[in-house]
Write an enzyme that holds these catalytic residues in place. Structure first.
Site, PDB file in Angstrom:
ATOM      1  N   GLU A  81      -0.106 -10.411   3.901  1.00 16.66           N
ATOM      2  CA  GLU A  81       0.115  -9.442   4.995  1.00 16.66           C
ATOM      3  C   GLU A  81      -0.189 -10.089   6.341  1.00 16.66           C
ATOM      4  O   GLU A  81       0.532  -9.880   7.321  1.00 16.66           O
ATOM      5  CB  GLU A  81      -0.782  -8.216   4.816  1.00 16.66           C
ATOM      6  CG  GLU A  81      -0.360  -7.326   3.664  1.00 16.66           C
ATOM      7  CD  GLU A  81      -1.355  -6.209   3.389  1.00 16.66           C
ATOM      8  OE1 GLU A  81      -0.914  -5.167   2.895  1.00 16.66           O
ATOM      9  OE2 GLU A  81      -2.553  -6.374   3.648  1.00 16.66           O
ATOM     10  N   GLY A 100      -6.342  -4.701   3.633  1.00 24.59           N
ATOM     11  CA  GLY A 100      -6.535  -5.455   2.408  1.00 24.59           C
ATOM     12  C   GLY A 100      -7.173  -4.711   1.255  1.00 24.59           C
ATOM     13  O   GLY A 100      -7.397  -5.310   0.209  1.00 24.59           O
ATOM     14  N   GLY A 126       0.838  -1.205   0.000  1.00 23.12           N
ATOM     15  CA  GLY A 126       0.000   0.000   0.000  1.00 23.12           C
ATOM     16  C   GLY A 126       0.868   1.248   0.000  1.00 23.12           C
ATOM     17  O   GLY A 126       2.099   1.166   0.134  1.00 23.12           O
ATOM     18  N   THR A 179       1.301   3.792   2.110  1.00 18.55           N
ATOM     19  CA  THR A 179       2.058   4.186   3.306  1.00 18.55           C
ATOM     20  C   THR A 179       3.235   3.229   3.507  1.00 18.55           C
ATOM     21  O   THR A 179       4.363   3.658   3.794  1.00 18.55           O
ATOM     22  CB  THR A 179       1.151   4.195   4.556  1.00 18.55           C
ATOM     23  OG1 THR A 179      -0.126   4.735   4.193  1.00 18.55           O
ATOM     24  CG2 THR A 179       1.748   5.022   5.674  1.00 18.55           C
TER      25      THR A 179
END
Ligand code: 5RP
Length: 229
Positions: free
Chosen positions: A103, A95, A26, A28
């Site tokens: 993850e 997700g 993702g 971040t």
């Protein structure tokens, strides 16, 4: 500096020489991966990165992180990952980037699971803003989605343009819109018992620390005990 970068920068301070580091997925987590790459170059530290997705694998390699396999390094020291929602008990929805299965496996293999978010991700209850992503196998997608709907949500197959989105594990992802989830642990168990479900984006008892960046600065929320240790 934007808030995602602020949170990521704080987390990367915890990366030390010799560590096995889980690389989240993702936008971040990507900032954290870039900063880890910078730290490897500037400080000459040696770490092994365990990617949680094909995207984090590619980015990690591109920024100069030595990439390893989880099965060769089953005990991860520290994972830095993002989240879609975080409640006051540090339970998460993850997700929306489509990487929840790996993850969660990497989170459960990590001594410290550090979550980096901006303060818009803090919620009173899970699924307040985000749908819950659930990875399912293709073979039985319609029957699995009917069973998910019976738990009180509206399930929608995640699409990538005109085709269903395919995860790194070659499965489908369903976005389940719940009004709210009051007992996330019970819901994680119920969803996990549906045949055809691989896993859900409910991360219960997994986060050790959450680094929250806001216009006032960075604060760190910590959990004393985790479910996996
Ligand atoms: C990917 C994830 C991400 O961590 C989550 O979607 C947050 O992403 P971003 O940092 O881009 O807001 O769970 O599967």
């Amino acid at each position: 500096m934007d808030l995602k970068e602020m949170a990521a920068r704080d987390a990367v301070k915890y990366v030390e020489d010799g560590m096995v580091v889980g690389l989240g997925s993702g936008s971040t987590a990507n900032k954290a991966i870039q900063l880890i790459g910078q730290k490897v170059k500037e400080e000459g530290i040696e770490i092994i990165g365990i990617p949680t997705s094909t995207a984090s694998d590619l980015l990690g390699r591109a920024v100069g992180i030595r990439i390893g396999e989880l099965d060769d390094h089953p005990q991860v020291d520290l994972t830095i990952d993002g989240a879609d929602e975080v409640d006051s008990s540090l339970n998460l929805v993850k997700g929306l980037g489509g990487a929840l299965v790996r993850e969660k496996i990497v989170a459960a293999s990590s001594r410290v699971e550090m979550i980096v978010i901006d303060d818009s991700k803090m919620v009173d209850h899970l699924c307040q803003k985000a749908p819950l992503p659930v990875e399912i196998i293709k073979y039985s997608s319609k029957s699995t989605m009917r069973k998910l709907a019976a738990l009180g949500c509206v399930p929608e197959l995640r699409m990538a343009e005109d085709e269903p989105f395919i995860s790194d594990n070659l499965n489908y992802i369903v976005h389940c819109k719940f009004e709210r989830i009051d007992d996330p642990r019970a819901m994680e168990t119920e969803i996990g018992m549906i045949p055809g479900v691989v896993d859900s984006g409910l991360f219960i008892g997994l986060a050790s620390k959450v680094i929250v960046a806001s216009s006032e600065g960075v604060r760190i929320l910590e959990r004393a005990e985790r479910s996996y240790e």
